[in-house]
Design a protein around this motif. Structure first.
Motif, PDB file in Angstrom:
ATOM      1  N   ALA A  34       0.846  -1.195   0.000  1.00 20.44           N
ATOM      2  CA  ALA A  34       0.000   0.000   0.000  1.00 20.44           C
ATOM      3  C   ALA A  34       0.879   1.241   0.000  1.00 20.44           C
ATOM      4  O   ALA A  34       2.057   1.201   0.335  1.00 20.44           O
ATOM      5  CB  ALA A  34      -0.913  -0.007   1.224  1.00 20.44           C
ATOM      6  N   GLY A  43      -7.147  -6.457  -3.321  1.00 18.93           N
ATOM      7  CA  GLY A  43      -6.421  -5.203  -3.232  1.00 18.93           C
ATOM      8  C   GLY A  43      -5.743  -4.799  -4.532  1.00 18.93           C
ATOM      9  O   GLY A  43      -5.380  -3.633  -4.710  1.00 18.93           O
ATOM     10  N   SER A 103      -7.573  -2.104  -6.169  1.00 18.30           N
ATOM     11  CA  SER A 103      -7.875  -0.981  -5.291  1.00 18.30           C
ATOM     12  C   SER A 103      -7.954   0.306  -6.096  1.00 18.30           C
ATOM     13  O   SER A 103      -7.072   0.633  -6.888  1.00 18.30           O
ATOM     14  CB  SER A 103      -6.774  -0.856  -4.227  1.00 18.30           C
ATOM     15  OG  SER A 103      -6.974   0.275  -3.436  1.00 18.30           O
ATOM     16  N   ARG A 151      -1.679   3.519  -3.969  1.00 15.51           N
ATOM     17  CA  ARG A 151      -2.444   2.314  -3.690  1.00 15.51           C
ATOM     18  C   ARG A 151      -3.054   2.402  -2.291  1.00 15.51           C
ATOM     19  O   ARG A 151      -2.397   2.779  -1.332  1.00 15.51           O
ATOM     20  CB  ARG A 151      -1.563   1.068  -3.778  1.00 15.51           C
ATOM     21  CG  ARG A 151      -1.016   0.766  -5.175  1.00 15.51           C
ATOM     22  CD  ARG A 151      -0.387  -0.627  -5.200  1.00 15.51           C
ATOM     23  NE  ARG A 151      -1.311  -1.626  -4.699  1.00 15.51           N
ATOM     24  CZ  ARG A 151      -2.325  -2.106  -5.387  1.00 15.51           C
ATOM     25  NH1 ARG A 151      -2.552  -1.693  -6.622  1.00 15.51           N
ATOM     26  NH2 ARG A 151      -3.138  -2.994  -4.862  1.00 15.51           N
ATOM     27  N   GLU A 152      -4.308   1.990  -2.166  1.00 14.69           N
ATOM     28  CA  GLU A 152      -5.004   2.074  -0.887  1.00 14.69           C
ATOM     29  C   GLU A 152      -4.807   0.822  -0.041  1.00 14.69           C
ATOM     30  O   GLU A 152      -5.052   0.835   1.159  1.00 14.69           O
ATOM     31  CB  GLU A 152      -6.502   2.297  -1.117  1.00 14.69           C
ATOM     32  CG  GLU A 152      -6.829   3.597  -1.858  1.00 14.69           C
ATOM     33  CD  GLU A 152      -8.310   3.733  -2.147  1.00 14.69           C
ATOM     34  OE1 GLU A 152      -9.069   2.815  -1.753  1.00 14.69           O
ATOM     35  OE2 GLU A 152      -8.707   4.735  -2.767  1.00 14.69           O
ATOM     36  N   ASP A 153      -4.369  -0.275  -0.638  1.00 18.50           N
ATOM     37  CA  ASP A 153      -4.313  -1.538   0.089  1.00 18.50           C
ATOM     38  C   ASP A 153      -3.177  -2.385  -0.457  1.00 18.50           C
ATOM     39  O   ASP A 153      -2.719  -2.204  -1.592  1.00 18.50           O
ATOM     40  CB  ASP A 153      -5.650  -2.281  -0.070  1.00 18.50           C
ATOM     41  CG  ASP A 153      -5.834  -3.377   0.976  1.00 18.50           C
ATOM     42  OD1 ASP A 153      -4.941  -3.524   1.839  1.00 18.50           O
ATOM     43  OD2 ASP A 153      -6.855  -4.085   0.921  1.00 18.50           O
TER      44      ASP A 153
END
Length: 472
Positions: free
Chosen positions: A270, A416, A419, A459-461
């Protein structure tokens, strides 16, 4: 505030009223700006850094309030004590934000042993202004025992060595409340150079010191919180590294015989390094010559989820080694997750590849289905029944069988990976990589393509991707 006069020192001239008014206007404008920023900060105390920022804003406003009131007193002049008060004023009735409740002045005449106090000083000390002012010998009676030596030293240095006074001590008021007083003063010298009197400004800084302690305590709490986060993140990273497969780059399984698989995998972190999730990938040659392929994700972040991921992945490997088929394996894994001390949800895809027939038996638990790329096009495999792990204690998981061909490519991933993308368009973007996969020579080349497309900043995850290419 009394202005002590010495024969050797001319009286100070007051500043111009217009210049003081200009300073007051600027101070109030700045105070308004700081207060506006302070109101925009969160006050729920959820985040230590926000609490620290808000405490600093509060402290700045205290300082600006004091500056504003100091300037107002400079403009208006000292406030004398009332000659005949109707009744002793109640200290609690004075607004806590008023300078008049926090700044006073005093002069002690050493020749006559007389003391002169401003009305504000009586309010600071909580004393009846109808009483005579305390002499220098009597003043320590109000001071806490442990602070009396400090006050005595300051006064002695001023009277004997003509040193300015600048220090703090705590006093106990008649109502038993303790206040912190800051005293600044200097001696007044006579014509012979000897000290004739001493004057001082005494300021109640109790609220200011309380605000400063709050700032220090919050800052210390923030530093401790950050150290704990750093330690937990380091442990989680080390645990994840220890659990994930040790191989890097490409891997061939099974190692002997026809129908082998060319494997490559990658974990995409992330954007925020501390948000370490429970994503995993795995490829393992089993004792019967078959190959275990799995990807999964356990909800949560940090050490707890890394520990849970290690437990699940160990269970997957153990049951697969014992010959458990994917559907039954996920059923048992769901029961295991249901009995953990800390309830959690997870998703997974579990596959067994049989090289002699090039067949893939697979099951899923609330997880994105594998993508199959063949002859330059890609499609999503038909998904067997399966809910999230931990969602239902009695869940049963179905399984599907797919016959693969030489040159086929499978892509397994955690959610993910997509994401920031949602709906069919996100999957279509993955399927659209088919021409580039077809031109790639190895599974590792395909992983690089996925990282180029989905591994950018923001990236969030976390995410894991496992690419499986069937060799001839």
């Amino acid at each position: 505030m009394p202005s002590p006069v010495s024969a050797d020192r001319p009286a100070a001239q007051p500043p111009g009223r217009g210049s003081v008014e200009a300073l007051i206007t600027q101070a109030r404008r700045l105070k308004g700006d700081v207060d506006a920023v302070r109101r925009d900060t969160r006050s729920d105390g959820a985040d230590p850094e926000e609490r620290w920022q808000r405490a600093l804003y509060d402290l700045a406003l205290h300082q600006l309030d004091d500056l504003d009131a100091h300037l107002a007193q400079l403009r208006d002049g000292p406030q004398p004590a009332p000659a005949e008060p109707a009744a002793p004023p109640a200290p609690a009735a004075v607004p806590s934000g008023s300078l008049l409740s926090r700044v006073g002045s005093a002069e002690w005449d050493l020749l006559t042993d007389e003391a002169t106090w401003s009305g504000e000083l009586y309010q600071i000390l909580g004393l009846d202004p109808d009483r005579p002012a305390l002499t220098l010998d009597e003043l320590p009676s109000l001071v806490l025992d442990e602070d009396r030596p400090k006050l005595t030293a300051m006064v002695t240095d001023c009277l004997v060595d003509a040193k300015p006074i600048d220090g703090e001590f705590r006093v106990v008021r008649p109502d038993a409340s303790v206040r912190t007083v800051h005293m600044m003063g200097e001696p007044v010298l006579g014509a012979d150079g000897g000290t004739t009197s001493m004057w001082a400004v005494l300021r109640d800084v109790s609220e200011l010191r309380r605000s400063q302690r709050t700032v220090c305590e919050t800052r210390d709490s923030l530093h401790l919180h950050r150290r704990q986060q750093q330690t937990e993140h380091r442990i989680a990273v080390e645990l994840q590294e220890a659990v994930l497969p040790p191989w890097r780059g490409s891997l061939r399984l099974p190692r002997q015989g026809p129908g082998a698989l060319d494997l490559a995998a990658h974990r995409l972190p992330a954007a925020t390094p501390t948000l370490l999730g429970g994503d995993w990938y795995d490829a393992l040659e089993l004792t019967d010559g078959q190959t275990l392929l799995s990807v999964g994700d356990l909800t949560g972040q940090g050490v707890a989820v890394a520990s849970g991921m290690a437990t699940l992945l160990g269970a997957v490997r153990g049951m697969a080694m014992a010959g458990t088929e994917p559907g039954q394996l996920l059923t048992l894994l769901n029961r295991l997750l249901d009995t953990t001390v800390q309830p959690a949800l997870g998703s997974a895809v579990c596959c067994r590849y049989r090289p002699e027939t090039r067949t893939l038996v697979w099951a899923q638990a609330g997880h994105p289905a594998p993508l199959l790329y063949r002859d330059g096009t890609g499609r999503v495999l038909n998904t067997p029944d399966g809910v999230l792990l931990g969602a239902s204690s009695g869940a049963v998981y179905g399984q599907s069988v797919v016959t693969l061909r030489p040159g086929d490519l499978l892509l397994l991933h955690t959610d993910g990976l997509l994401s920031g993308h949602s709906g069919p368009a996100a999957v279509d973007r993955l399927l659209g990589l088919a021409p580039r996969f077809g031109a790639a020579r190895t599974a590792q080349d395909c992983v690089r393509t996925v990282v180029e497309e989905f591994g950018g900043a923001g990236r969030e995850d976390d995410a894991c991707v496992l690419v499986v290419k069937v060799t001839t």
